[in-house]
Enzyme design. Structure first.
Site, PDB file in Angstrom:
ATOM      1  N   GLU A 232     -16.974 -13.381  14.765  1.00  0.00           N
ATOM      2  CA  GLU A 232     -17.403 -14.682  15.276  1.00  0.00           C
ATOM      3  C   GLU A 232     -17.931 -15.526  14.126  1.00  0.00           C
ATOM      4  OE1 GLU A 232     -21.315 -15.121  17.337  1.00  0.00           O
ATOM      5  OE2 GLU A 232     -21.340 -12.933  17.251  1.00  0.00           O
TER       6      GLU A 232
ATOM      7  N   ASP B 183     -16.910   5.200  -5.598  1.00  0.00           N
ATOM      8  CA  ASP B 183     -17.526   5.988  -4.528  1.00  0.00           C
ATOM      9  C   ASP B 183     -18.122   5.129  -3.416  1.00  0.00           C
ATOM     10  OD1 ASP B 183     -19.434   5.059  -6.351  1.00  0.00           O
ATOM     11  OD2 ASP B 183     -20.811   6.703  -5.917  1.00  0.00           O
TER      12      ASP B 183
ATOM     13  N   GLY C 135     -15.009 -17.272   4.548  1.00  0.00           N
ATOM     14  CA  GLY C 135     -14.098 -17.318   3.408  1.00  0.00           C
ATOM     15  C   GLY C 135     -13.423 -15.978   3.248  1.00  0.00           C
TER      16      GLY C 135
ATOM     17  N   TYR D 241     -10.024  -3.839 -18.354  1.00  0.00           N
ATOM     18  CA  TYR D 241      -9.705  -4.531 -17.103  1.00  0.00           C
ATOM     19  C   TYR D 241      -8.585  -3.855 -16.309  1.00  0.00           C
ATOM     20  CZ  TYR D 241      -5.542  -6.604 -19.248  1.00  0.00           C
ATOM     21  OH  TYR D 241      -4.328  -6.781 -19.844  1.00  0.00           O
ATOM     22  N   ARG D 242      -7.779  -3.033 -16.957  1.00  0.00           N
ATOM     23  CA  ARG D 242      -6.693  -2.328 -16.255  1.00  0.00           C
ATOM     24  C   ARG D 242      -7.194  -1.090 -15.512  1.00  0.00           C
ATOM     25  NH1 ARG D 242      -3.299  -2.940 -21.645  1.00  0.00           N
ATOM     26  NH2 ARG D 242      -5.372  -2.373 -22.294  1.00  0.00           N
TER      27      ARG D 242
ATOM     28  N   GLU E 161      -9.166 -20.074   4.823  1.00  0.00           N
ATOM     29  CA  GLU E 161     -10.072 -19.052   5.353  1.00  0.00           C
ATOM     30  C   GLU E 161     -11.095 -19.649   6.324  1.00  0.00           C
ATOM     31  OE1 GLU E 161     -10.448 -15.772   5.220  1.00  0.00           O
ATOM     32  OE2 GLU E 161      -8.827 -15.263   3.853  1.00  0.00           O
TER      33      GLU E 161
ATOM     34  N   GLU F 142     -11.458 -18.309  10.128  1.00  0.00           N
ATOM     35  CA  GLU F 142     -12.683 -17.649  10.559  1.00  0.00           C
ATOM     36  C   GLU F 142     -13.570 -18.482  11.469  1.00  0.00           C
ATOM     37  OE1 GLU F 142     -14.875 -15.837   7.387  1.00  0.00           O
ATOM     38  OE2 GLU F 142     -13.169 -14.590   6.803  1.00  0.00           O
TER      39      GLU F 142
END
Length: 146
Positions: free
Chosen positions: A117, A81, A40, A3-4, A56, A60
């Protein structure tokens, strides 16, 4: 992979369908071409996912919302990538989706953010829109609700 060794982004979204069978979507401008997405975004360090979803949605769409049940969690993995800003690490996006209802506010466009929008889209037109996978995943989560 440990996970690191990758980045993680926690985000919160809301699925809102009105009485006319329209879904509230936001036009995301962060990719190569604009695509519709669920309203969100990222959870700030000091926020809960619920607080982030409410914030959020306000940013938005201009709407104040009341969250309903958790619909599900969608996870996406993006290779180094494929990252949009040239980061050199893979990203694991964890996207928490709630049902919600509008309780106030007025439909407005976000200024200076990642969306251009917000718009109510008839459900039967969603399939023909350029959209991110989260839209389909969120609607599928709703269909699976008891």
């Amino acid at each position: 992979m440990d996970y690191r060794d990758y980045d993680t982004r926690l985000a919160a979204y809301a699925l809102i369908i009105d009485e006319r069978d329209r879904v509230l979507l936001s036009l995301w401008n962060g990719g190569q071409t604009p695509q519709w997405t669920m309203p969100g975004g990222g959870v700030e360090f000091q926020e809960t996912v619920e607080e982030a979803a409410v914030r959020e949605l306000r940013e938005e769409s201009g709407y104040d919302v009341e969250l309903g049940p958790l619909l599900g969690v969608d996870t996406v993995v993006i290779g180094a990538d494929e990252r949009l800003r040239g980061e050199n690490r893979p990203l694991k996006g964890i996207r928490v989706v709630f049902a919600a209802t509008v309780v106030g506010g007025e439909l407005t466009a976000e200024v200076g953010g990642s969306t251009d929008e917000a718009r109510w889209i008839p459900l039967d037109e969603v399939g023909s829109l350029p959209r991110v996978g989260l839209v389909d995943a969120s609607l599928q989560m709703l269909r699976k609700q008891p």
